[in-house]
Design a protein around this motif. Structure first.
Motif, PDB file in Angstrom:
ATOM      1  N   ALA A  54     -11.337   2.547  -0.168  1.00 40.45           N
ATOM      2  CA  ALA A  54     -10.907   2.404  -1.565  1.00 40.45           C
ATOM      3  C   ALA A  54      -9.381   2.460  -1.671  1.00 40.45           C
ATOM      4  O   ALA A  54      -8.773   1.706  -2.450  1.00 40.45           O
ATOM      5  CB  ALA A  54     -11.541   3.497  -2.425  1.00 40.45           C
ATOM      6  N   ASP A  55      -8.744   3.334  -0.904  1.00 42.83           N
ATOM      7  CA  ASP A  55      -7.285   3.415  -0.919  1.00 42.83           C
ATOM      8  C   ASP A  55      -6.655   2.153  -0.323  1.00 42.83           C
ATOM      9  O   ASP A  55      -5.589   1.703  -0.766  1.00 42.83           O
ATOM     10  CB  ASP A  55      -6.810   4.649  -0.154  1.00 42.83           C
ATOM     11  N   MET A  56      -7.308   1.561   0.679  1.00 42.13           N
ATOM     12  CA  MET A  56      -6.808   0.317   1.265  1.00 42.13           C
ATOM     13  C   MET A  56      -6.828  -0.804   0.234  1.00 42.13           C
ATOM     14  O   MET A  56      -5.903  -1.641   0.189  1.00 42.13           O
ATOM     15  CB  MET A  56      -7.667  -0.058   2.483  1.00 42.13           C
ATOM     16  N   ILE A  57      -7.845  -0.841  -0.603  1.00 40.28           N
ATOM     17  CA  ILE A  57      -7.909  -1.847  -1.667  1.00 40.28           C
ATOM     18  C   ILE A  57      -6.698  -1.719  -2.590  1.00 40.28           C
ATOM     19  O   ILE A  57      -6.060  -2.709  -2.953  1.00 40.28           O
ATOM     20  CB  ILE A  57      -9.225  -1.711  -2.465  1.00 40.28           C
ATOM     21  N   GLU A  58      -6.361  -0.493  -2.962  1.00 42.22           N
ATOM     22  CA  GLU A  58      -5.212  -0.277  -3.841  1.00 42.22           C
ATOM     23  C   GLU A  58      -3.905  -0.641  -3.134  1.00 42.22           C
ATOM     24  O   GLU A  58      -2.997  -1.208  -3.742  1.00 42.22           O
ATOM     25  CB  GLU A  58      -5.180   1.175  -4.317  1.00 42.22           C
ATOM     26  N   ALA A  59      -3.818  -0.333  -1.839  1.00 37.52           N
ATOM     27  CA  ALA A  59      -2.619  -0.696  -1.081  1.00 37.52           C
ATOM     28  C   ALA A  59      -2.480  -2.214  -0.999  1.00 37.52           C
ATOM     29  O   ALA A  59      -1.368  -2.760  -1.071  1.00 37.52           O
ATOM     30  CB  ALA A  59      -2.685  -0.095   0.318  1.00 37.52           C
ATOM     31  N   ALA A  60      -3.610  -2.907  -0.859  1.00 38.30           N
ATOM     32  CA  ALA A  60      -3.575  -4.375  -0.814  1.00 38.30           C
ATOM     33  C   ALA A  60      -3.069  -4.939  -2.129  1.00 38.30           C
ATOM     34  O   ALA A  60      -2.290  -5.908  -2.145  1.00 38.30           O
ATOM     35  CB  ALA A  60      -4.972  -4.910  -0.504  1.00 38.30           C
ATOM     36  N   ARG A  61      -3.492  -4.361  -3.231  1.00 42.23           N
ATOM     37  CA  ARG A  61      -2.987  -4.814  -4.540  1.00 42.23           C
ATOM     38  C   ARG A  61      -1.468  -4.666  -4.609  1.00 42.23           C
ATOM     39  O   ARG A  61      -0.759  -5.537  -5.122  1.00 42.23           O
ATOM     40  CB  ARG A  61      -3.651  -4.013  -5.656  1.00 42.23           C
ATOM     41  N   GLU A  62      -0.967  -3.534  -4.101  1.00 41.18           N
ATOM     42  CA  GLU A  62       0.480  -3.319  -4.119  1.00 41.18           C
ATOM     43  C   GLU A  62       1.194  -4.309  -3.201  1.00 41.18           C
ATOM     44  O   GLU A  62       2.286  -4.785  -3.519  1.00 41.18           O
ATOM     45  CB  GLU A  62       0.777  -1.870  -3.719  1.00 41.18           C
ATOM     46  N   TYR A  63       0.578  -4.636  -2.069  1.00 41.78           N
ATOM     47  CA  TYR A  63       1.170  -5.632  -1.173  1.00 41.78           C
ATOM     48  C   TYR A  63       1.223  -6.997  -1.856  1.00 41.78           C
ATOM     49  O   TYR A  63       2.244  -7.706  -1.782  1.00 41.78           O
ATOM     50  CB  TYR A  63       0.370  -5.727   0.121  1.00 41.78           C
ATOM     51  N   LEU A  64       0.148  -7.384  -2.518  1.00 42.56           N
ATOM     52  CA  LEU A  64       0.111  -8.681  -3.198  1.00 42.56           C
ATOM     53  C   LEU A  64       1.136  -8.735  -4.331  1.00 42.56           C
ATOM     54  O   LEU A  64       1.754  -9.780  -4.575  1.00 42.56           O
ATOM     55  CB  LEU A  64      -1.300  -8.945  -3.721  1.00 42.56           C
ATOM     56  N   ARG A  65       1.327  -7.620  -4.995  1.00 46.42           N
ATOM     57  CA  ARG A  65       2.361  -7.552  -6.039  1.00 46.42           C
ATOM     58  C   ARG A  65       3.737  -7.724  -5.402  1.00 46.42           C
ATOM     59  O   ARG A  65       4.605  -8.416  -5.943  1.00 46.42           O
ATOM     60  CB  ARG A  65       2.230  -6.218  -6.781  1.00 46.42           C
ATOM     61  N   TYR A  66       3.946  -7.105  -4.252  1.00 46.75           N
ATOM     62  CA  TYR A  66       5.195  -7.227  -3.503  1.00 46.75           C
ATOM     63  C   TYR A  66       5.453  -8.679  -3.097  1.00 46.75           C
ATOM     64  O   TYR A  66       6.596  -9.160  -3.085  1.00 46.75           O
ATOM     65  CB  TYR A  66       5.108  -6.308  -2.288  1.00 46.75           C
ATOM     66  N   LYS A  67       4.365  -9.420  -2.811  1.00 43.95           N
ATOM     67  CA  LYS A  67       4.476 -10.833  -2.437  1.00 43.95           C
ATOM     68  C   LYS A  67       4.478 -11.743  -3.663  1.00 43.95           C
ATOM     69  O   LYS A  67       4.451 -12.970  -3.529  1.00 43.95           O
ATOM     70  CB  LYS A  67       3.324 -11.229  -1.506  1.00 43.95           C
ATOM     71  N   GLU A  68       4.477 -11.157  -4.831  1.00 43.41           N
ATOM     72  CA  GLU A  68       4.524 -11.881  -6.100  1.00 43.41           C
ATOM     73  C   GLU A  68       3.308 -12.784  -6.293  1.00 43.41           C
ATOM     74  O   GLU A  68       3.404 -13.897  -6.809  1.00 43.41           O
ATOM     75  CB  GLU A  68       5.829 -12.677  -6.222  1.00 43.41           C
ATOM     76  N   ILE A  69       2.156 -12.285  -5.879  1.00 48.87           N
ATOM     77  CA  ILE A  69       0.878 -12.956  -6.126  1.00 48.87           C
ATOM     78  C   ILE A  69       0.219 -12.225  -7.289  1.00 48.87           C
ATOM     79  O   ILE A  69      -0.081 -11.031  -7.189  1.00 48.87           O
ATOM     80  CB  ILE A  69      -0.016 -12.951  -4.878  1.00 48.87           C
ATOM     81  N   ALA A  70       0.015 -12.915  -8.387  1.00 46.45           N
ATOM     82  CA  ALA A  70      -0.400 -12.276  -9.635  1.00 46.45           C
ATOM     83  C   ALA A  70      -1.888 -11.953  -9.645  1.00 46.45           C
ATOM     84  O   ALA A  70      -2.717 -12.746  -9.203  1.00 46.45           O
ATOM     85  CB  ALA A  70      -0.058 -13.174 -10.817  1.00 46.45           C
ATOM     86  N   GLU A  71      -2.205 -10.796 -10.174  1.00 50.20           N
ATOM     87  CA  GLU A  71      -3.596 -10.400 -10.380  1.00 50.20           C
ATOM     88  C   GLU A  71      -4.002 -10.745 -11.809  1.00 50.20           C
ATOM     89  O   GLU A  71      -3.435 -10.216 -12.767  1.00 50.20           O
ATOM     90  CB  GLU A  71      -3.774  -8.896 -10.140  1.00 50.20           C
ATOM     91  N   THR A  72      -4.975 -11.645 -11.960  1.00 46.02           N
ATOM     92  CA  THR A  72      -5.447 -12.033 -13.298  1.00 46.02           C
ATOM     93  C   THR A  72      -6.691 -11.258 -13.706  1.00 46.02           C
ATOM     94  O   THR A  72      -7.035 -11.231 -14.884  1.00 46.02           O
ATOM     95  CB  THR A  72      -5.748 -13.544 -13.352  1.00 46.02           C
ATOM     96  N   ASP A  73      -7.377 -10.654 -12.750  1.00 50.23           N
ATOM     97  CA  ASP A  73      -8.548  -9.819 -13.034  1.00 50.23           C
ATOM     98  C   ASP A  73      -8.682  -8.838 -11.881  1.00 50.23           C
ATOM     99  O   ASP A  73      -8.266  -9.127 -10.757  1.00 50.23           O
ATOM    100  CB  ASP A  73      -9.810 -10.677 -13.166  1.00 50.23           C
ATOM    101  N   ASP A  74      -9.271  -7.680 -12.166  1.00 43.13           N
ATOM    102  CA  ASP A  74      -9.361  -6.656 -11.126  1.00 43.13           C
ATOM    103  C   ASP A  74     -10.750  -6.596 -10.490  1.00 43.13           C
ATOM    104  O   ASP A  74     -11.156  -5.566  -9.936  1.00 43.13           O
ATOM    105  CB  ASP A  74      -8.983  -5.283 -11.689  1.00 43.13           C
ATOM    106  N   ASP A  75     -11.495  -7.691 -10.527  1.00 39.98           N
ATOM    107  CA  ASP A  75     -12.832  -7.711  -9.938  1.00 39.98           C
ATOM    108  C   ASP A  75     -12.768  -7.463  -8.431  1.00 39.98           C
ATOM    109  O   ASP A  75     -11.790  -7.802  -7.757  1.00 39.98           O
ATOM    110  CB  ASP A  75     -13.514  -9.049 -10.195  1.00 39.98           C
ATOM    111  N   LEU A  76     -13.870  -6.892  -7.927  1.00 38.56           N
ATOM    112  CA  LEU A  76     -13.989  -6.598  -6.500  1.00 38.56           C
ATOM    113  C   LEU A  76     -15.334  -7.082  -5.980  1.00 38.56           C
ATOM    114  O   LEU A  76     -16.347  -7.028  -6.686  1.00 38.56           O
ATOM    115  CB  LEU A  76     -13.885  -5.092  -6.241  1.00 38.56           C
ATOM    116  N   GLU A  77     -15.333  -7.527  -4.726  1.00 36.94           N
ATOM    117  CA  GLU A  77     -16.564  -7.770  -3.993  1.00 36.94           C
ATOM    118  C   GLU A  77     -16.494  -6.941  -2.719  1.00 36.94           C
ATOM    119  O   GLU A  77     -15.435  -6.824  -2.101  1.00 36.94           O
ATOM    120  CB  GLU A  77     -16.737  -9.258  -3.669  1.00 36.94           C
ATOM    121  N   LEU A  78     -17.627  -6.354  -2.343  1.00 36.60           N
ATOM    122  CA  LEU A  78     -17.704  -5.535  -1.137  1.00 36.60           C
ATOM    123  C   LEU A  78     -18.709  -6.170  -0.184  1.00 36.60           C
ATOM    124  O   LEU A  78     -19.786  -6.593  -0.595  1.00 36.60           O
ATOM    125  CB  LEU A  78     -18.137  -4.104  -1.461  1.00 36.60           C
TER     126      LEU A  78
END
Length: 419
Positions: A178-202
């Motif tokens: 779960a923490d890795m998922i949040e870290a990935a979101r921060e990485y994508l934000r750092y790469k300027e890739i926009a999150e339009t929805d916070d849906d997840l698939e496992l």
């Protein structure tokens, strides 16, 4: 199953494990913005082009006497960007620890409406996804998913000198993923890739199936269950005590179990995850201690344990493990049994709230099918789909292909037959 068809199925998936070999040089380690809560570093980034992937897949297939149309393969693939990152999670002692994982992105992605967190199966510690950069279980990225994969504690950045990993520990596994998922979101934000929805698939198979359900429970405990739009868990062990007893009771002992190293890996995982003070002499068979085989548990890869220990599990674990329910009063065995009960997902204080899908082969030779049947009976909001492949490994390949929508194409080519 026809041997030629088996080889073709294996080859098709093994080709995808070669992606990282046809990539550019690593970028220098980077420092992400200090405002992040989870992400602490970017240790490597690579670009893998579609043409390079296509060429490698076709050439590898040819070396296996498989003729794959280049146009067909190319149509299934895309350029991929892969990054190994480090992040902060919780260690076995309850304190912060730096862990690692991988993010795989279809090249050219500028925004995303979901992340696919894939929990990998059991690997040697040397095979941490962040060290491979592209592990074959990440291949759904070519279906335009952004894929997130945690190494798990004890792998990658959190590797310990004595090779400890809290194998199948429910809370530690769920938290790290779960923490890795949040870290990935921060990485994508750092790469300027926009999150339009916070849906997840496992998604996960084998250990990854257990890790997927542990991650779902962790996310739901954080109030994030509404973000889960698809959960697929395949071939996983969800009732650890019953799983162990299925092999240790007189009726359940297989004449030959080729992956006997999983038993000490599980025992060590529970002891490490629960921080138990137990002795090897009270947990393993006398022959293991006499030959000093227990020393390899902290010095060699898991894959080497199986051959050294042999296929007779009565010569691997202590005789008291076979003396349920009191285990001859062996306090260390009882401590492991209690840890197994505590970390069995079917015993979790709350059941999974989001609907999810279980997959398991009735002919699974590693994780008994009964484990999935009993979990399905307990978890009322689950579905159970039988995989058709006649082994644990082939079932995992079928599982991934089903998720990617390829099974409808490849499945009819493969007809299991009695050997």
């Amino acid at each position: 199953m026809n041997r030629n068809m088996t080889n073709k199925l294996l080859s098709l998936l093994l080709m995808l494990a070669f992606f990282s070999a046809c990539s550019n040089e690593d970028t220098p380690e980077q420092e992400p913005p200090v405002s992040n809560q989870y992400l602490t570093g970017v240790t490597a980034e690579k670009h893998i082009s579609k043409s390079e992937i296509t060429e490698m897949v076709v050439n590898y297939a040819a070396s296996q006497d498989i003729d794959l149309p280049e146009a067909l393969i190319s149509g299934l693939l895309c350029d991929v960007d892969v990054a190994a990152i480090t992040y902060t999670t919780t260690g076995v002692d309850g304190n912060d620890v730096t862990a690692s994982g991988v993010v795989a992105i279809p090249s050219g992605t500028t925004s995303y409406d979901h992340l696919l967190s894939i929990q990998h199966g059991t690997l040697d510690i040397e095979e941490a996804p962040s060290e491979q950069l592209f592990y074959y279980e990440m291949m759904p990225v070519v279906s335009k998913h952004i894929v997130v994969m945690a190494d798990y504690l004890g792998y990658g950045a959190s590797r310990t000198a004595d090779r400890q990993h809290p194998y199948l520990h429910a809370k530690l596994t769920g938290t790290a993923c779960a923490d890795m998922i949040e870290a990935a979101r921060e990485y994508l934000r750092y790469k300027e890739i926009a999150e339009t929805d916070d849906d997840l698939e496992l998604l996960g198979y084998s250990q990854g199936g257990q890790a997927t359900m542990a991650t779902q429970l962790e996310l739901e405990s954080r109030g994030l269950g509404s973000s889960l739009r698809k959960v697929w868990a395949g071939g996983g062990p969800y009732d650890l005590e019953n799983l162990l007893q299925a092999f240790l009771t007189e009726e359940g002992i297989p004449e030959s179990y080729p992956r006997s190293g999983y038993l000490p890996y599980l025992i060590r995982g529970m002891a490490y995850g629960e921080q138990l003070n137990v002795s090897d002499e009270n947990l393993y068979a006398p022959v293991v201690i006499e030959k000093g085989l227990n020393q390899m548990f902290s010095t060699t890869p898991l894959s080497q344990w199986h051959a050294a220990l042999g296929t007779d599990i009565t010569q691997v674990v202590h005789p008291d493990f076979f003396a349920a329910p009191d285990f001859n009063g062996n306090a260390d065995v009882l401590a492991i049994i209690n840890a197994l009960r505590k970390n069995s997902l079917v015993n979790a204080a709350t059941q999974p709230q989001t609907a999810f899908n279980l997959f398991h082969s009735p002919l699974d030779d590693f994780v008994p099918y009964s484990n999935a049947v009993s979990a399905h009976a307990i978890w009322g909001n689950s579905t159970l789909t039988d995989l058709t492949m006649p082994s644990h490994v082939l079932g995992g390949m079928e599982f991934i292909m089903r998720y990617m929508g390829l099974w409808e194409i490849i499945g009819p080519m493969l007809t299991p037959t009695a050997n």
